[in-house]
Design a protein around this motif. Structure first.
Motif, short mmCIF file in Angstrom:
data_model
loop_
_atom_site.label_atom_id
_atom_site.label_comp_id
_atom_site.label_asym_id
_atom_site.label_seq_id
_atom_site.Cartn_x
_atom_site.Cartn_y
_atom_site.Cartn_z
N PHE A 166 0.90 -1.23 0.23
CA PHE A 166 0.00 0.10 0.03
C PHE A 166 0.75 1.29 -0.03
CE2 PHE A 166 0.74 -1.04 4.41
CZ PHE A 166 1.02 0.11 4.99
N GLU A 167 0.24 2.39 -0.47
CA GLU A 167 0.92 3.76 -0.47
C GLU A 167 0.69 4.39 0.99
OE1 GLU A 167 3.17 4.96 -2.91
OE2 GLU A 167 2.78 3.06 -4.12
N ARG A 168 1.71 5.10 1.26
CA ARG A 168 1.41 5.66 2.56
C ARG A 168 2.65 7.20 2.46
NH1 ARG A 168 1.47 3.08 8.28
NH2 ARG A 168 -0.56 2.84 7.67
N ASP A 169 2.11 8.29 2.66
CA ASP A 169 2.82 9.30 2.54
C ASP A 169 3.74 9.50 1.14
OD1 ASP A 169 1.86 10.35 4.74
OD2 ASP A 169 3.55 8.90 6.16
N GLY A 170 3.36 8.67 0.23
CA GLY A 170 3.98 8.88 -1.16
C GLY A 170 5.10 7.74 -1.21
N ARG A 171 5.07 6.67 -0.42
CA ARG A 171 6.08 5.66 -0.08
C ARG A 171 5.17 4.53 -0.20
NH1 ARG A 171 10.14 6.18 4.70
NH2 ARG A 171 8.15 5.87 5.85
N ARG A 172 5.74 3.56 -0.90
CA ARG A 172 5.17 2.03 -1.27
C ARG A 172 5.82 1.19 0.00
NH1 ARG A 172 3.01 -1.58 -5.11
NH2 ARG A 172 4.00 -3.72 -4.95
N ASN A 173 4.59 0.68 0.81
CA ASN A 173 5.03 -0.36 1.75
C ASN A 173 4.48 -1.70 1.58
OD1 ASN A 173 5.80 1.67 4.00
ND2 ASN A 173 3.93 2.49 3.49
N GLU A 174 5.49 -2.54 1.39
CA GLU A 174 5.13 -4.25 1.15
C GLU A 174 4.72 -4.66 2.50
OE1 GLU A 174 6.96 -5.65 -2.86
OE2 GLU A 174 8.53 -5.54 -0.93
N VAL A 175 3.87 -4.92 2.55
CA VAL A 175 3.45 -5.86 3.86
C VAL A 175 3.66 -7.36 3.69
CG1 VAL A 175 1.61 -6.56 5.54
CG2 VAL A 175 1.58 -4.39 4.28
N LEU A 176 3.21 -8.09 2.59
CA LEU A 176 3.61 -9.48 2.23
C LEU A 176 4.09 -9.40 0.86
CD1 LEU A 176 0.31 -10.95 3.12
CD2 LEU A 176 2.04 -11.07 4.42
N ARG A 177 5.28 -10.22 0.72
CA ARG A 177 5.87 -10.53 -0.86
C ARG A 177 6.06 -11.76 -1.12
NH1 ARG A 177 11.09 -7.07 -1.19
NH2 ARG A 177 11.66 -8.34 0.33
N GLY A 178 5.69 -12.17 -2.21
CA GLY A 178 5.72 -13.59 -2.77
C GLY A 178 5.59 -14.44 -1.86
N LEU A 179 4.63 -14.70 -0.89
CA LEU A 179 4.51 -15.74 0.15
C LEU A 179 3.94 -16.95 -0.70
CD1 LEU A 179 4.22 -16.65 3.09
CD2 LEU A 179 2.08 -15.67 3.02
N ASP A 180 4.42 -18.09 -0.29
CA ASP A 180 3.90 -19.36 -0.89
C ASP A 180 3.69 -20.31 0.49
OD1 ASP A 180 4.39 -18.83 -3.76
OD2 ASP A 180 6.20 -19.32 -3.58
N LEU A 181 2.69 -20.90 0.61
CA LEU A 181 2.10 -21.80 1.78
C LEU A 181 1.13 -22.82 1.45
CD1 LEU A 181 2.56 -22.25 4.86
CD2 LEU A 181 0.68 -20.39 5.13
N ALA A 182 1.40 -24.00 1.85
CA ALA A 182 0.27 -24.79 1.46
C ALA A 182 -0.02 -25.36 2.99
CB ALA A 182 0.96 -26.13 0.83
N VAL A 183 -1.36 -25.43 3.41
CA VAL A 183 -1.99 -25.89 4.70
C VAL A 183 -2.45 -27.08 4.63
CG1 VAL A 183 -3.36 -25.23 6.53
CG2 VAL A 183 -2.10 -23.34 5.29
N PRO A 184 -1.84 -28.14 5.14
CA PRO A 184 -2.67 -29.44 5.05
C PRO A 184 -3.94 -29.49 5.80
CG PRO A 184 -0.10 -29.79 5.68
CD PRO A 184 -0.64 -28.25 5.57
N ARG A 185 -4.83 -30.39 5.19
CA ARG A 185 -6.03 -30.40 6.00
C ARG A 185 -5.88 -31.03 7.27
NH1 ARG A 185 -11.06 -30.21 3.83
NH2 ARG A 185 -10.23 -30.20 1.50
N GLY A 186 -6.53 -30.42 8.35
CA GLY A 186 -6.16 -31.02 9.84
C GLY A 186 -5.20 -30.62 10.62
N ALA A 187 -4.41 -29.73 9.77
CA ALA A 187 -2.99 -29.26 10.63
C ALA A 187 -3.43 -28.09 11.65
CB ALA A 187 -2.10 -28.89 9.34
N PHE A 188 -2.42 -28.10 12.45
CA PHE A 188 -2.39 -26.97 13.25
C PHE A 188 -1.04 -26.25 12.97
CE2 PHE A 188 -4.24 -25.51 17.70
CZ PHE A 188 -3.48 -24.12 17.63
N ILE A 189 -1.21 -25.00 12.39
CA ILE A 189 -0.02 -24.21 11.77
C ILE A 189 0.02 -22.85 12.80
CG2 ILE A 189 1.17 -23.18 10.12
CD1 ILE A 189 0.08 -25.30 8.35
N ALA A 190 1.11 -22.78 13.25
CA ALA A 190 1.27 -21.47 13.92
C ALA A 190 2.01 -20.34 12.94
CB ALA A 190 2.08 -21.56 15.25
N ILE A 191 1.77 -19.40 12.83
CA ILE A 191 2.72 -18.10 12.09
C ILE A 191 3.26 -17.26 13.11
CG2 ILE A 191 2.46 -16.52 10.09
CD1 ILE A 191 0.40 -18.11 9.02
N VAL A 192 4.66 -17.25 13.32
CA VAL A 192 5.20 -16.57 14.25
C VAL A 192 5.85 -15.34 13.73
CG1 VAL A 192 6.56 -16.60 16.42
CG2 VAL A 192 5.42 -18.75 15.52
N GLY A 193 5.82 -14.08 14.54
CA GLY A 193 6.68 -12.92 14.02
C GLY A 193 6.54 -11.83 14.93
#
Length: 201
Positions: A14-41
């Motif tokens: 998104f653009e903010r104050d004339g600058r481009r901010n990348e929140v997500l970039r080129g994310l690849d993820l496969a979530v198996p059925r029935g899995a419990f996945i934590a995303i940490v950061g």
């Protein structure tokens, strides 16, 4: 193993104050059925944004998201927020049934499904209470019941225990693991707490 969510090349900027901010970039993820996945950061790295894209509250700039659902499923994903977001003018039972309005179910069927969800989270005895009469942990369990009531394929959880005291948080972590084992739901859990992620996922 079959994936219930497939994410490919997902980006959001998104653009903010004339600058481009990348929140997500080129994310690849496969979530198996029935899995419990934590995303940490740490805060601000795009964890919650990812959940918002998945549920349709934000639009990606690029990439694709595919959710494998049953043909009869009205709501394949359900999101549990950091705060419970209960409606103060509704009872616990009616808060849980709220997500079923417009589903085509009768009022009796909606309330029965809400009672079943409250039973899963161990709060059926509080069905007639009001949100202000509940502890913080109980409110989060009601929010979880509301998400379960729509019978989603995937539960998205956005730091749902972060505002709770340590003892309540540990109890709810144990409850969530029990519910996951009992229901077989796929869970995508966002947290900034490495210990919580390690324990749950």
């Amino acid at each position: 193993m079959e994936s219930v969510i497939d994410i490919s090349g997902l980006s959001l900027a998104f653009e903010r104050d004339g600058r481009r901010n990348e929140v997500l970039r080129g994310l690849d993820l496969a979530v198996p059925r029935g899995a419990f996945i934590a995303i940490v950061g740490s805060s601000g790295v795009g964890k919650s944004t990812l959940l918002r894209v998945l549920i349709g509250l934000a639009t990606a700039s690029a990439g694709t998201v595919r959710v494998a659902t049953r043909s009869d499923q009205r709501q394949p994903l359900a999101l549990v927020f950091q705060d419970s977001r209960l409606l103060p003018w509704r009872s616990v039972l009616d808060n849980v049934a709220f997500g079923l309005e417009g589903s085509g179910l009768t009022r009796t069927e909606r309330r029965q499904r809400a009672r079943d969800a409250l039973e899963i989270v161990g709060l059926s005895h509080l069905a007639d209470r009001w949100p202000h009469q509940l502890s913080g942990g109980q409110r989060q369990r009601v929010a979880l019941a509301r998400a379960l009531a729509v019978e989603p394929e995937v539960l998205l959880m956005d730091e749902p225990f972060s505002a709770l005291d340590a003892i309540t948080r540990e109890n709810l972590q144990d409850e969530l693991v029990r519910i996951w084992r009992e229901t077989g739901k796929t869970i995508l859990f966002v947290t900034h707490d490495i210990e919580e992620a390690t324990y749950l996922a």
